[in-house]
Design an enzyme around this catalytic site. Structure first.
Site, PDB file in Angstrom:
ATOM      1  N   GLY A  58       0.847  -1.186   0.000  1.00 44.78           N
ATOM      2  CA  GLY A  58       0.000   0.000   0.000  1.00 44.78           C
ATOM      3  C   GLY A  58       0.875   1.226   0.000  1.00 44.78           C
ATOM      4  O   GLY A  58       2.108   1.131  -0.036  1.00 44.78           O
ATOM      5  N   GLU A  59       0.225   2.359   0.036  1.00 41.93           N
ATOM      6  CA  GLU A  59       0.988   3.612   0.034  1.00 41.93           C
ATOM      7  C   GLU A  59       0.365   4.551   1.048  1.00 41.93           C
ATOM      8  O   GLU A  59      -0.841   4.826   0.994  1.00 41.93           O
ATOM      9  CB  GLU A  59       0.953   4.229  -1.372  1.00 41.93           C
ATOM     10  CG  GLU A  59       1.652   5.555  -1.439  1.00 41.93           C
ATOM     11  CD  GLU A  59       2.715   5.609  -2.527  1.00 41.93           C
ATOM     12  OE1 GLU A  59       2.729   4.732  -3.410  1.00 41.93           O
ATOM     13  OE2 GLU A  59       3.523   6.557  -2.472  1.00 41.93           O
ATOM     14  N   GLY A  60       1.142   5.023   1.971  1.00 46.45           N
ATOM     15  CA  GLY A  60       0.626   5.936   2.987  1.00 46.45           C
ATOM     16  C   GLY A  60       1.090   7.346   2.740  1.00 46.45           C
ATOM     17  O   GLY A  60       1.671   7.643   1.684  1.00 46.45           O
ATOM     18  N   GLY A  63       4.918   7.552   1.915  1.00 46.27           N
ATOM     19  CA  GLY A  63       5.563   6.702   0.923  1.00 46.27           C
ATOM     20  C   GLY A  63       4.972   5.301   0.860  1.00 46.27           C
ATOM     21  O   GLY A  63       4.084   4.956   1.632  1.00 46.27           O
ATOM     22  N   PRO A  64       5.531   4.471  -0.061  1.00 47.06           N
ATOM     23  CA  PRO A  64       5.007   3.114  -0.240  1.00 47.06           C
ATOM     24  C   PRO A  64       5.475   2.154   0.859  1.00 47.06           C
ATOM     25  O   PRO A  64       6.495   2.388   1.502  1.00 47.06           O
ATOM     26  CB  PRO A  64       5.595   2.706  -1.589  1.00 47.06           C
ATOM     27  CG  PRO A  64       6.833   3.524  -1.732  1.00 47.06           C
ATOM     28  CD  PRO A  64       6.614   4.802  -0.985  1.00 47.06           C
ATOM     29  N   VAL A  65       4.715   1.072   1.033  1.00 46.48           N
ATOM     30  CA  VAL A  65       5.072   0.018   1.996  1.00 46.48           C
ATOM     31  C   VAL A  65       5.189  -1.296   1.226  1.00 46.48           C
ATOM     32  O   VAL A  65       4.313  -1.629   0.420  1.00 46.48           O
ATOM     33  CB  VAL A  65       3.984  -0.122   3.089  1.00 46.48           C
ATOM     34  CG1 VAL A  65       4.384  -1.174   4.115  1.00 46.48           C
ATOM     35  CG2 VAL A  65       3.729   1.214   3.781  1.00 46.48           C
ATOM     36  N   ASP A 173      -3.749   9.665  15.165  1.00 45.13           N
ATOM     37  CA  ASP A 173      -4.255   9.252  13.855  1.00 45.13           C
ATOM     38  C   ASP A 173      -4.872   7.849  13.932  1.00 45.13           C
ATOM     39  O   ASP A 173      -4.605   6.997  13.084  1.00 45.13           O
ATOM     40  CB  ASP A 173      -3.129   9.319  12.809  1.00 45.13           C
ATOM     41  CG  ASP A 173      -3.663   9.468  11.390  1.00 45.13           C
ATOM     42  OD1 ASP A 173      -4.859   9.804  11.224  1.00 45.13           O
ATOM     43  OD2 ASP A 173      -2.890   9.247  10.446  1.00 45.13           O
TER      44      ASP A 173
HETATM   45  N1  LIG Z   1       3.429  -4.008   9.411  1.00 43.88           N
HETATM   46  C1  LIG Z   1       2.600  -4.149   8.379  1.00 43.88           C
HETATM   47  N2  LIG Z   1       2.158  -5.375   8.034  1.00 43.88           N
HETATM   48  C2  LIG Z   1       1.324  -5.545   6.993  1.00 43.88           C
HETATM   49  N3  LIG Z   1       0.850  -4.535   6.227  1.00 43.88           N
HETATM   50  C3  LIG Z   1       1.235  -3.289   6.524  1.00 43.88           C
HETATM   51  C4  LIG Z   1       2.134  -3.030   7.609  1.00 43.88           C
HETATM   52  N4  LIG Z   1       2.324  -1.691   7.675  1.00 43.88           N
HETATM   53  C5  LIG Z   1       1.610  -1.153   6.688  1.00 43.88           C
HETATM   54  N5  LIG Z   1       0.953  -2.099   5.969  1.00 43.88           N
HETATM   55  C6  LIG Z   1       0.088  -1.891   4.802  1.00 43.88           C
HETATM   56  O1  LIG Z   1       0.539  -0.774   4.058  1.00 43.88           O
HETATM   57  C7  LIG Z   1      -0.507   0.177   3.886  1.00 43.88           C
HETATM   58  C8  LIG Z   1       0.074   1.581   3.946  1.00 43.88           C
HETATM   59  O2  LIG Z   1       0.445   1.841   5.295  1.00 43.88           O
HETATM   60  P1  LIG Z   1       0.761   3.279   5.860  1.00 43.88           P
HETATM   61  O3  LIG Z   1       0.773   3.166   7.341  1.00 43.88           O
HETATM   62  O4  LIG Z   1       1.992   3.797   5.232  1.00 43.88           O
HETATM   63  O5  LIG Z   1      -0.394   4.194   5.324  1.00 43.88           O
HETATM   64  P2  LIG Z   1      -1.957   4.355   5.669  1.00 43.88           P
HETATM   65  O6  LIG Z   1      -2.186   4.159   7.117  1.00 43.88           O
HETATM   66  O7  LIG Z   1      -2.752   3.493   4.722  1.00 43.88           O
HETATM   67  O8  LIG Z   1      -2.207   5.862   5.237  1.00 43.88           O
HETATM   68  P3  LIG Z   1      -1.762   7.179   6.004  1.00 43.88           P
HETATM   69  O9  LIG Z   1      -0.289   7.299   5.903  1.00 43.88           O
HETATM   70  O10 LIG Z   1      -2.473   8.226   5.252  1.00 43.88           O
HETATM   71  O11 LIG Z   1      -2.218   7.060   7.412  1.00 43.88           O
HETATM   72  C9  LIG Z   1      -1.501  -0.109   5.012  1.00 43.88           C
HETATM   73  O12 LIG Z   1      -2.799   0.200   4.654  1.00 43.88           O
HETATM   74  C10 LIG Z   1      -1.320  -1.600   5.245  1.00 43.88           C
HETATM   75  O13 LIG Z   1      -2.238  -2.318   4.473  1.00 43.88           O
END
Ligand SMILES: Nc1ncnc2c1ncn2[C@@H]1O[C@H](COP(=O)(O)OP(=O)(O)OP(=O)(O)O)[C@@H](O)[C@H]1O
Length: 437
Positions: A58-60, A63-65, A173
Site C-alpha cells: 500500500g501507500e501511505g 511513501g510506499p510500503v 491518527d
Molecule cells: N506491518 C505491516 N504489516 C502488513 N501490512 C502493513 C504493515 N504496515 C503497513 N501495511 C500496509 O501498508 C498500507 C500503507 O500503510 P501506511 O501506514 O503507510 O499508510 P496508511 O495508514 O494506509 O495511510 P496514512 O499514511 O495516510 O495514514 C496499510 O494500509 C497496510 O495495508
C-alpha cells in the site's frame, strides 16, 4: 556512559531540544545502533526483491510500503520514505523514535531502521494487514466476535499508550487503516508518524492540527487543543465504523443524518441503536455487546472532551452491560461549534457505572441545535472535497496557511465559520504534520 544508561539518556531527552534535522538523524542512528536495530539497505533490497511492485502492500502519507522476507525467514513490512516528502522525513523520525519506546501486544512491532542512503522503517509483517481493507472491502471475514475483539484490543493498546508506556503518547491518527490484524486477528495500532509525547502534568497541549478526516475531534480541529481525549474521539468513530461497516468520512445514506455519528446518535435516542449494525453481522452478533459498544462509541465521540471517558474507563465499560452505562450527549462534529454542557463530567471519571442519567441539559440541547444547523454545510464540503477544518484564529490559521498546505491543501476562509482546507490532492483525506510546536 554504559549502554543501558546512554540508551535511557536518549529516551528521556525531550524531542524539542533537538535543533537541526541532522542532529535528529544522528540521534536516531545512535538509538537504533544501541538497540541493534539498524538494517543495511542491501538486506532490505534483497528481502523485498528490490522493492518489486508485486510486493507493494500500500501507500501511505509518506511513501510506499513493501512486503519482504529476511534470510532468517521472518516476514517484514518495509516503509520507504518518498524522496519528495519533506513532511514525511519529520514523521519518519518521529515514528522511529516513538516506536522504539513502546512494546505491547496491541501495538505494531518496529524491528528496525535504515537511514542511508534511503530512509526505511522495518516492521514485523502483520498477516491480515490493515483493518480498512477488510472492513470496507472484503467484509466476509469480520464476524461480530472478531470485530468485538478488535474493539477491545485497540482499547487496551490505547490505554497502554496513554497511561502505561514510558511516556504518555497521543497517537493522533487512530483510524481503520492504522489498525493491523495479525494471524490470530489481534489488532495492532500502527503508524506513529504523527504521535506526540504528552507531559504527565498537563491536561492538554496546543499544537498544529494533523490527522485524518472523519476521525479528528472537534476541539482539536477547531482550536488545536490536543489531549488524550482526541484519541478517545477517534476510537469512538472507529467503534461505530466497526459496528456499522460504514466509513464516517463518506457516510451518506440519508440527508436526514449528517454523518455516521449523527445517525447512530439519533437511532440511539429512539431506542433503535441496533439498527446501525451491519446486516450481515445479525446472526453472529451478541445484542448486549453491540448495544454496549454503540453506547461506548457515542460516549467517546461526545462533543465535550471532558465528558468523554478515558481509555481506562472505556476498558472497564467494555466489561459492563449496556443498562449500566451513562447516557451519551450529542456527538461532536468538526466544523460545528461545540460548547460544554453543564452536566458534571462524572461519566468520564467513574468508569461509566453510575447508571443511566437523565439526558441533556438545556445548554446541551442548544448546542445540539447549533450543531444540527451548521453541520449540513460543513459535512457536505467534507464529503465532496474530503476537506479538513481548522480554526480561523491565528494559531490554527498559521497551520492552515501556506506552510500547512504545500501540495496538500488550499485553505479558504468562511467569515462565519471554520477555515476549509481543500485536500482533494491528498488521497488519504489526511492533514499533514507540520513543524511541531
Ligand atoms: N506491518 C505491516 N504489516 C502488513 N501490512 C502493513 C504493515 N504496515 C503497513 N501495511 C500496509 O501498508 C498500507 C500503507 O500503510 P501506511 O501506514 O503507510 O499508510 P496508511 O495508514 O494506509 O495511510 P496514512 O499514511 O495516510 O495514514 C496499510 O494500509 C497496510 O495495508
Amino acid at each position: 556512559m554504559t549502554k543501558s544508561k546512554s540508551f535511557l539518556y536518549y529516551l528521556v531527552k525531550p524531542f524539542k531540544h533537538k535543533s537541526t534535522r541532522e542532529s535528529q538523524d544522528e540521534e536516531l542512528e545512535q538509538i537504533a545502533a544501541q538497540e541493534q536495530k539498524i538494517f543495511k539497505i542491501e538486506t532490505l533490497i534483497s528481502a523485498t526483491k528490490n522493492f518489486h511492485p508485486d510486493n507493494k502492500l500500500g501507500e501511505g502519507g509518506y511513501g510506499p510500503v513493501f512486503k519482504g522476507k529476511l534470510e532468517d525467514g521472518r516476514e517484514i513490512a518495509v516503509k520507504k520514505l518518498s524522496q519528495s516528502s519533506k513532511q514525511g522525513k519529520k514523521e519518519f523520525n518521529n515514528e522511529a523514535k516513538l516506536l522504539a519506546r513502546v512494546q505491547h501486544r496491541n501495538v505494531v512491532n518496529l524491528l528496525g531502521y535504515c537511514g542511508n542512503p534511503e530512509k526505511l522503517l522495518v516492521y514485523e509483517y502483520v498477516v491480515h494487514e490493515s483493518l480498512d481493507k477488510l472492513l470496507f472491502k472484503n467484509k466476509e471475514v469480520l464476524d461480530w466476535k472478531r470485530r468485538y475483539d478488535i474493539i477491545r484490543g485497540v482499547a487496551r493498546g490505547l490505554l497502554y499508550l496513554h497511561e502505561d508506556s514510558h511516556d504518555r503518547i497521543i497517537h493522533r491518527d487512530i483510524k481503520a487503516s492504522n489498525i493491523l490484524l495479525d494471524e490470530k486477528w489481534i489488532p495492532k495500532i500502527a503508524d506513529f508518524g504523527m504521535a506526540r509525547l504528552y507531559p504527565e502534568d498537563q491536561t492538554h497541549i496546543n499544537t498544529r492540527v494533523a490527522g485524518t478526516n472523519g476521525y479528528m475531534a472537534p476541539e482539536y480541529v477547531m482550536h488545536g487543543t490536543l489531549s488524550v481525549k482526541a484519541d478517545v474521539y477517534s476510537f469512538g468513530v472507529l467503534i461505530l465504523e466497526l459496528i456499522s461497516g460504514q466509513k464516517n468520512s463518506t457516510f451518506n445514506p440519508d440527508p436526514e443524518y449528517q454523518n455516521l455519528l449523527d445517525w447512530a446518535y439519533k437511532l440511539y435516542k429512539k431506542g433503535k441503536s441496533l439498527e446501525i449494525l451491519e446486516s450481515k453481522l445479525a446472526s453472529s452478533a451478541d445484542p448486549d455487546q453491540v448495544s454496549a459498544s454503540i453506547q461506548i462509541g457515542l460516549l467517546c465521540t461526545q462533543s465535550d472532551p471532558k465528558q468523554r471517558p478515558t481509555m481506562r474507563n472505556v476498558c472497564i465499560m467494555l466489561t459492563k452491560k449496556p443498562g449500566t452505562l451513562d447516557e451519551p450527549n450529542r456527538p461532536g462534529i468538526p466544523g460545528t461549534r461545540y460548547r460544554r454542557s453543564h452536566r458534571p463530567a462524572t461519566s468520564s471519571s467513574t468508569a461509566g457505572t453510575s447508571g443511566a442519567s437523565s439526558s441533556h441539559s438545556s445548554t446541551a440541547t442548544a448546542t445540539a441545535t447549533a450543531t444540527a444547523t451548521n453541520t449540513s454545510t460543513t459535512m457536505a464540503a467534507s464529503t465532496t472535497y474530503r476537506s479538513a477544518f481548522v480554526a480561523p484564529h491565528s494559531r490554527s490559521s498559521a497551520a492552515g496557511s501556506s506552510g500547512q498546505g504545500g501540495s496538500h491543501s488550499v485553505p479558504h476562509r468562511n467569515p462565519r465559520g471554520p477555515v476549509y482546507i481543500d485536500s482533494r490532492s491528498d488521497p488519504h483525506g489526511k492533514r499533514p504534520m507540520e513543524n511541531q510546536d
